[in-house]
Every structure is written in C-alpha cells, then in structure tokens.
Design a protein around this motif. Structure first.
Motif, PDB file in Angstrom:
ATOM      1  N   LEU A  28      -4.707   5.661   1.372  1.00 42.43           N
ATOM      2  CA  LEU A  28      -4.177   4.318   1.155  1.00 42.43           C
ATOM      3  C   LEU A  28      -2.784   4.176   1.764  1.00 42.43           C
ATOM      4  O   LEU A  28      -2.418   3.110   2.269  1.00 42.43           O
ATOM      5  CB  LEU A  28      -4.137   4.018  -0.347  1.00 42.43           C
ATOM      6  N   THR A  52      -2.672  -1.851  -5.257  1.00 42.89           N
ATOM      7  CA  THR A  52      -2.965  -2.787  -4.176  1.00 42.89           C
ATOM      8  C   THR A  52      -4.419  -2.692  -3.734  1.00 42.89           C
ATOM      9  O   THR A  52      -5.055  -3.701  -3.424  1.00 42.89           O
ATOM     10  CB  THR A  52      -2.036  -2.500  -2.975  1.00 42.89           C
ATOM     11  N   ALA A  53      -4.959  -1.478  -3.736  1.00 43.57           N
ATOM     12  CA  ALA A  53      -6.332  -1.267  -3.264  1.00 43.57           C
ATOM     13  C   ALA A  53      -7.361  -1.954  -4.151  1.00 43.57           C
ATOM     14  O   ALA A  53      -8.488  -2.203  -3.713  1.00 43.57           O
ATOM     15  CB  ALA A  53      -6.629   0.229  -3.189  1.00 43.57           C
ATOM     16  N   PRO A  92      -0.096   2.147  -3.880  1.00 40.89           N
ATOM     17  CA  PRO A  92      -1.374   2.225  -3.180  1.00 40.89           C
ATOM     18  C   PRO A  92      -2.581   1.917  -4.051  1.00 40.89           C
ATOM     19  O   PRO A  92      -3.455   1.135  -3.664  1.00 40.89           O
ATOM     20  CB  PRO A  92      -1.409   3.668  -2.664  1.00 40.89           C
ATOM     21  N   LYS A 123      -3.258   3.548   5.398  1.00 39.43           N
ATOM     22  CA  LYS A 123      -3.565   2.137   5.641  1.00 39.43           C
ATOM     23  C   LYS A 123      -2.295   1.291   5.564  1.00 39.43           C
ATOM     24  O   LYS A 123      -2.097   0.361   6.351  1.00 39.43           O
ATOM     25  CB  LYS A 123      -4.584   1.634   4.614  1.00 39.43           C
ATOM     26  N   GLY A 124      -1.434   1.617   4.607  1.00 32.96           N
ATOM     27  CA  GLY A 124      -0.195   0.860   4.475  1.00 32.96           C
ATOM     28  C   GLY A 124       0.666   0.950   5.719  1.00 32.96           C
ATOM     29  O   GLY A 124       1.225  -0.047   6.180  1.00 32.96           O
ATOM     30  N   TYR A 147       0.818  -1.211   0.000  1.00 37.63           N
ATOM     31  CA  TYR A 147       0.000   0.000   0.000  1.00 37.63           C
ATOM     32  C   TYR A 147       0.857   1.269   0.000  1.00 37.63           C
ATOM     33  O   TYR A 147       0.445   2.311  -0.502  1.00 37.63           O
ATOM     34  CB  TYR A 147      -0.931   0.015   1.208  1.00 37.63           C
TER      35      TYR A 147
END
Length: 350
Positions: free
Chosen positions: A271, A253-254, A250, A274-275, A246
C-alpha cells in the motif's frame, strides 16, 4: 547612385519581407482555425471573423499604399522593367477580388456559424492565399530589387505614413503585432525604430503583451484549454492527496479502494508503494501544468487514464464493489481521458 545609397535602400526594403511573413502566416492560420470551428459555435466564429477583418484591412491598406505611392513612381522611372510593375498591379486586382469575396462570406458565417458557411469561407481563404503567396513571392524576387535601384529611402518610407493615415488607430496595435510576431530581434528593432518614441514605448509596455494574449485566445480554443487544464489540476491535486493518504494511513485508505480485502502486516507495504506511485503521478501532472507544457500534459493524461481504468478492471475482476469500480475508478479514468483529449485539441489549434 552611390554604393552606400544602394546598400541603404537594399537593407530598407527588407521591411517588406517582414510584413509579407506575417501575411503568409495569418492567411494560413485563419483557414486552419476557421476550418476547425465546430458548427454552431457563434462565439468562436465572431472572434475569428473579427481577426479576419483586421487581417484583410491591413492587407488592403498595405496594397493601397503600393498602388498610390510605389507603382506610379516606378513606372515613371523604368523602361524595360515596366512589365514587372504592371504585373504587380494585375496581381493586386486579383487579390482585391478575393478580399471582397471573403468580406462577403465572413458576416453571414459570424452570425450563423453553420458548417456550409464555414466551408465556403475556408475554400475562399484557400483561393485567396494561393493568389497572395504567388504575388508576395513574385514581389520579393522581382519588384524589391527594382525598387532598390530606382527609389530613395524617403520615397519607400512614405508607405508607412500612408498606412498609418488610412488605418484606424484601434487596429494599428493588432497589425503591428501581426508583422512583428515572427520577426527576428534585429528585424523587430529596425521596424520599431521607424515609429515615434511614444509608440515604441507603448508597444513595449503594453502592446506586445496584448497581442500575445489575443493570439492565444484565437489560436487556442481557450475554453477547451481551460477545461482540460482544470480537470488536470483537480486530478493532480486529488491523486497526490490519495498518494499521501496511502503513505500516512495505508490500511485506512485502502478500505475505500473497492477490493474485498485489504493487505495487513508486512503485506501492507504494498500500500505504501501504491502511495508513492500516486504521489509521483500527481506531482508529474502539477509540474507539467505549472510549466505550461499543455501538449505534453495532454499526452501524459491520456497515458495516466489507463491507471484508473486498470484499477476499475482490477476491482471488478476480484469481485469488489461495482459502485466503487465504476463510480470512483471508472469516473476518474473518463475525466483524465477527457482532460488529455481537450488539452491535445487545444494544442493542435495553437
């Protein structure tokens, strides 16, 4: 008897307190571990009854040495205090009866590992421990002071030689470990000083590590602990990898998260957040695992299972992919929860 002689005898009888400490611990732990054994787990039943057999052998030989060497000498030298020695003999007979009962129950349960046999063995261990602790307390309070006044150090030492002569050499290491496990450094040094130099060297180079590993296998359910730790390892590595993905890619991966749309432009910064969260989560798991903090890791895994469960519910609430919600996030939540429960179960047994 001179003051110096009394001091020597008094300090030497303390070895009995160290031995008793190991007996109190093992009699308690054996009842707890056997009581926690799942019905049908014959491997676990065999391992625990083997240790129970070693413990009972050590206790029997310890008492046999007192019966043969200590009680006769004291009875020949005391008058008004003879009732103390006679009471010790009577207590030994009661404890011996419980040893016979435990040996009779242990064999069948080792073969069947059934609940009824387990419960009968636990009840017999409870009765055994009650009588044993009563005897050990009485012996320390009343018999040891009597021995200090009427026995020489050499006469007291004869118990150790008697024990070594009547105990199989293959069991000596285990029983020495039982005695030394809760000893203070000074007590351990004094106890080992009474052994021949080769025996001391063997204990330090091999014996203590062997005993510690054996106790870990008995007191943790090693299969349970390893399974929980294995899932935790996979979780830590996996979530850490997702976190890095992420951060590095980002948007790409999302796409696999399961939501119907992916943030773009400046909103994609969420994102990266989140990573970082996932990377920190993975590092926390791996750090606790590397430090051997199994109980703390179990609690953390239980808490972290709510993250994956929350991700699943978020995807479902926003009409995302049900396959991803259940197959990825839901499965991850279940695995992390299972890991936490297994690690906590193993910690309780330890």
């Amino acid at each position: 008897m001179s003051t110096d002689t009394v001091h020597t005898a008094r300090s030497f009888t303390h070895s009995m307190v160290v031995i008793h400490r190991g007996m109190r611990r093992e009699s308690r732990l054996l009842a707890e571990l056997i009581g926690a054994t799942r019905p049908g787990d014959r491997r676990r039943a065999r391992a625990l009854t083997a240790h129970l057999s070693d413990y009972l052998l050590g206790l029997h030989n310890h008492h046999h040495g007192e019966d043969e060497l200590i009680w006769p000498l004291l009875l020949s030298r005391v008058d008004l205090d003879a009732d103390i020695v006679i009471r010790m003999e009577a207590q030994h007979e009661k404890v011996a009866a419980t040893i016979t009962r435990l040996n009779d129950l242990a064999g069948p349960w080792a073969r069947s590992a059934d609940a009824a046999g387990r419960d009968a063995l636990v009840a017999a261990l409870a009765e055994h421990r009650a009588l044993l602790v009563e005897h050990l307390d009485d012996e320390e309070a009343h018999l040891l002071p009597l021995a200090e006044r009427h026995l020489t150090e050499a006469e007291w030492n004869a118990q150790g030689d008697h024990f070594a002569e009547h105990t199989p050499k293959t069991k000596i290491l285990t029983l020495l470990g039982v005695v030394l496990e809760d000893a203070t450094p000074d007590e351990r040094a004094e106890f080992l000083a009474g052994l021949p130099a080769p025996a001391r060297a063997f204990w330090r180079l091999y014996g203590q590590r062997h005993h510690a590993a054996r106790m870990r296998r008995l007191r943790e359910d090693v299969r349970t602990s390893r399974t929980g730790a294995g899932i935790a390892l996979l979780t830590g590595v996996g979530i850490g990898y997702v976190g890095l993905s992420y951060i590095l890619d980002p948007t790409g991966t999302a796409q696999g998260f399961g939501l119907p749309s992916v943030p773009s432009g400046d909103a994609a910064a969420w994102l990266n957040i989140k990573g970082v969260r996932d990377l920190g989560t993975g590092l926390a798991v791996l750090t606790l695992l590397a430090r051997g903090k199994r109980e703390a890791l179990g609690l953390v895994m239980l808490a972290f299972s709510t993250i994956a469960a929350g991700d699943m519910l978020t995807v479902l609430a926003h009409h995302g992919s049900k396959a991803t919600a259940f197959g990825v996030h839901g499965a991850t939540a279940a695995a992390v929860l299972a890991s936490g429960l297994l690690l906590l179960r193993a910690a309780r047994r330890r």
